[in-house]
Design a protein around this motif. Structure first.
Motif, short mmCIF file in Angstrom:
data_model
loop_
_atom_site.label_atom_id
_atom_site.label_comp_id
_atom_site.label_asym_id
_atom_site.label_seq_id
_atom_site.Cartn_x
_atom_site.Cartn_y
_atom_site.Cartn_z
N UNK A 12 13.82 10.35 4.27
CA UNK A 12 11.36 9.53 4.07
C UNK A 12 10.69 11.12 4.06
N UNK A 13 10.52 11.15 2.84
CA UNK A 13 9.51 12.76 3.33
C UNK A 13 8.30 13.00 3.69
N UNK A 14 7.27 11.68 2.99
CA UNK A 14 6.15 11.79 3.06
C UNK A 14 5.92 10.18 3.32
N UNK A 15 5.25 9.83 3.45
CA UNK A 15 4.27 8.14 4.35
C UNK A 15 3.32 8.06 3.87
N UNK A 16 2.59 7.46 2.64
CA UNK A 16 1.07 7.13 3.28
C UNK A 16 1.20 5.87 3.20
N UNK A 17 -0.28 6.09 3.92
CA UNK A 17 -0.75 3.98 4.75
C UNK A 17 -1.99 4.20 3.52
N UNK A 18 -2.01 2.53 3.13
CA UNK A 18 -3.55 2.25 1.95
C UNK A 18 -3.73 0.77 2.86
N UNK A 19 -4.89 0.59 2.78
CA UNK A 19 -4.73 -0.80 2.63
C UNK A 19 -4.03 -1.99 2.46
N UNK A 20 -3.60 -2.03 1.29
CA UNK A 20 -2.89 -2.94 0.37
C UNK A 20 -1.50 -3.11 0.36
N UNK A 21 -0.39 -1.53 0.63
CA UNK A 21 0.26 -0.62 0.42
C UNK A 21 1.64 0.37 1.39
N UNK A 22 1.83 0.10 1.35
CA UNK A 22 2.88 1.78 2.20
C UNK A 22 3.50 2.45 0.41
N UNK A 23 3.27 3.70 0.98
CA UNK A 23 3.97 4.71 -0.65
C UNK A 23 4.66 5.77 0.40
#
Length: 71
Positions: A12-23
């Protein structure tokens, strides 16, 4: 996570958390490919609580009366 191209482990090189999902962005060291995964949070209801039936209650009363002594 396994690479969809070569089926080896990817990092994993990048993780972004959003209110409805994780990218998550992944990178495969073996084939040098990058790919993205989306994780959606699904809330599940709590465990079901079964209520005792009349038959079950009658069995419980019978078992409890067997254990009592009449001294």
């Amino acid at each position: 996570m396994r690479c969809p191209e070569c089926n080896t482990r990817a990092t994993v090189i990048d993780t972004r958390q959003r209110p409805t999902h994780v990218t998550r962005r992944h990178f495969c060291d073996a084939c040098q490919k990058r790919f993205t995964t989306f994780e959606i949070v699904v809330e599940t209801p709590g465990p079901a609580v079964n209520r005792p039936t009349a038959e079950h209650m009658a069995q419980m009363r019978e078992l409890s009366s067997r254990g009592k002594r009449n001294d």
